[in-house]
Write a protein that holds these residues in place. Structure first.
Motif, mmCIF file in Angstrom:
data_model
loop_
_atom_site.group_PDB
_atom_site.id
_atom_site.type_symbol
_atom_site.label_atom_id
_atom_site.label_comp_id
_atom_site.label_asym_id
_atom_site.label_seq_id
_atom_site.Cartn_x
_atom_site.Cartn_y
_atom_site.Cartn_z
ATOM 1 N N SER A 11 -3.483 8.052 5.448
ATOM 2 C CA SER A 11 -3.636 7.679 4.104
ATOM 3 C C SER A 11 -3.296 8.928 2.832
ATOM 4 O O SER A 11 -3.095 8.974 1.821
ATOM 5 C CB SER A 11 -5.306 8.032 3.801
ATOM 6 N N PHE A 12 -2.462 9.943 3.684
ATOM 7 C CA PHE A 12 -1.792 10.956 3.212
ATOM 8 C C PHE A 12 -0.349 10.318 2.972
ATOM 9 O O PHE A 12 0.546 11.038 2.265
ATOM 10 C CB PHE A 12 -1.698 12.258 3.622
ATOM 11 N N GLY A 13 0.192 9.447 3.170
ATOM 12 C CA GLY A 13 1.390 8.751 3.113
ATOM 13 C C GLY A 13 2.341 8.810 4.220
ATOM 14 O O GLY A 13 3.513 8.771 4.148
ATOM 15 N N GLU A 61 7.998 0.966 -2.132
ATOM 16 C CA GLU A 61 7.148 0.086 -2.479
ATOM 17 C C GLU A 61 6.002 -0.048 -1.491
ATOM 18 O O GLU A 61 4.673 -0.325 -1.764
ATOM 19 C CB GLU A 61 7.771 -1.465 -2.256
ATOM 20 N N LEU A 62 6.199 0.365 -0.352
ATOM 21 C CA LEU A 62 5.059 0.501 0.778
ATOM 22 C C LEU A 62 4.017 1.460 0.321
ATOM 23 O O LEU A 62 2.939 1.344 0.273
ATOM 24 C CB LEU A 62 5.689 0.807 1.996
ATOM 25 N N VAL A 90 2.052 0.310 -2.486
ATOM 26 C CA VAL A 90 1.021 -0.436 -2.155
ATOM 27 C C VAL A 90 0.017 0.385 -1.408
ATOM 28 O O VAL A 90 -1.472 0.134 -1.738
ATOM 29 C CB VAL A 90 1.701 -1.708 -1.183
ATOM 30 N N LEU A 91 0.330 1.212 -0.622
ATOM 31 C CA LEU A 91 -0.712 2.105 -0.165
ATOM 32 C C LEU A 91 -1.820 2.852 -1.137
ATOM 33 O O LEU A 91 -2.873 2.811 -0.818
ATOM 34 C CB LEU A 91 0.000 3.006 0.948
ATOM 35 N N MET A 92 -1.166 3.478 -1.935
ATOM 36 C CA MET A 92 -1.740 4.189 -2.994
ATOM 37 C C MET A 92 -2.711 3.322 -3.994
ATOM 38 O O MET A 92 -3.694 3.665 -4.008
ATOM 39 C CB MET A 92 -0.741 4.850 -3.837
ATOM 40 N N ALA A 93 -2.034 2.055 -4.453
ATOM 41 C CA ALA A 93 -2.954 1.109 -4.732
ATOM 42 C C ALA A 93 -4.268 0.742 -3.917
ATOM 43 O O ALA A 93 -5.285 0.649 -4.615
ATOM 44 C CB ALA A 93 -2.196 -0.180 -5.315
ATOM 45 N N GLY A 94 -4.095 0.602 -2.816
ATOM 46 C CA GLY A 94 -5.164 0.164 -1.930
ATOM 47 C C GLY A 94 -6.100 1.280 -1.924
ATOM 48 O O GLY A 94 -7.371 1.009 -1.784
#
Length: 126
Positions: free
Chosen positions: A72-74, A109-110, A113-117
């Motif tokens: 979750s930190f990317g 883009e990934l 999407v991760l940050m939006a989720g």
């Protein structure tokens, strides 16, 4: 084929099973240490968990397992990069962009999407 049927994405042509997951290094102190020390953060460490879950079944059925993990930190697990390279190569052929540009756009883009989720999860739980 037991648990190999439950992976997220199976490519019959290459006999590759892909299992995708998001994990959080904030689950425990050990996970936080791993996120600080290991390249790819906690995601790389979590790959071992996914592999142990599916490995025997995949081996028995001659399937290559690819665990695609992000924390979750990317940070993406090291095993995710070959999968992203394949996707970027296919996208580059379709779009006419160079591989390096397409690879950067894919990762961007990934991450969006991760940050939006993660934003949705936080909004629901706060």
């Amino acid at each position: 084929a037991g648990s190999a049927k439950r992976v997220d994405w199976f490519l019959r042509s290459t006999r590759e099973a892909h299992d995708f997951a998001v994990t959080s290094p904030m689950q425990s102190e050990t996970a936080m240490d791993c996120a600080r020390i290991v390249p790819g953060g906690h995601a790389t460490a979590y790959v071992a968990t996914k592999i142990s879950h599916y490995a025997a079944d995949c081996k028995e059925n001659n399937i290559t397992l690819r665990a695609v993990i992000v924390d979750s930190f990317g940070a993406y697990g090291e095993s995710a990069l070959p999968v992203f390279r394949k996707i970027a190569t296919a996208l580059a052929k379709r779009t006419g962009l160079s591989f390096s540009v397409q690879f950067q756009l894919l990762l961007l883009e990934l991450n969006v999407v991760l940050m939006a989720g993660l934003g949705e999860v936080l909004a629901k739980n706060c």
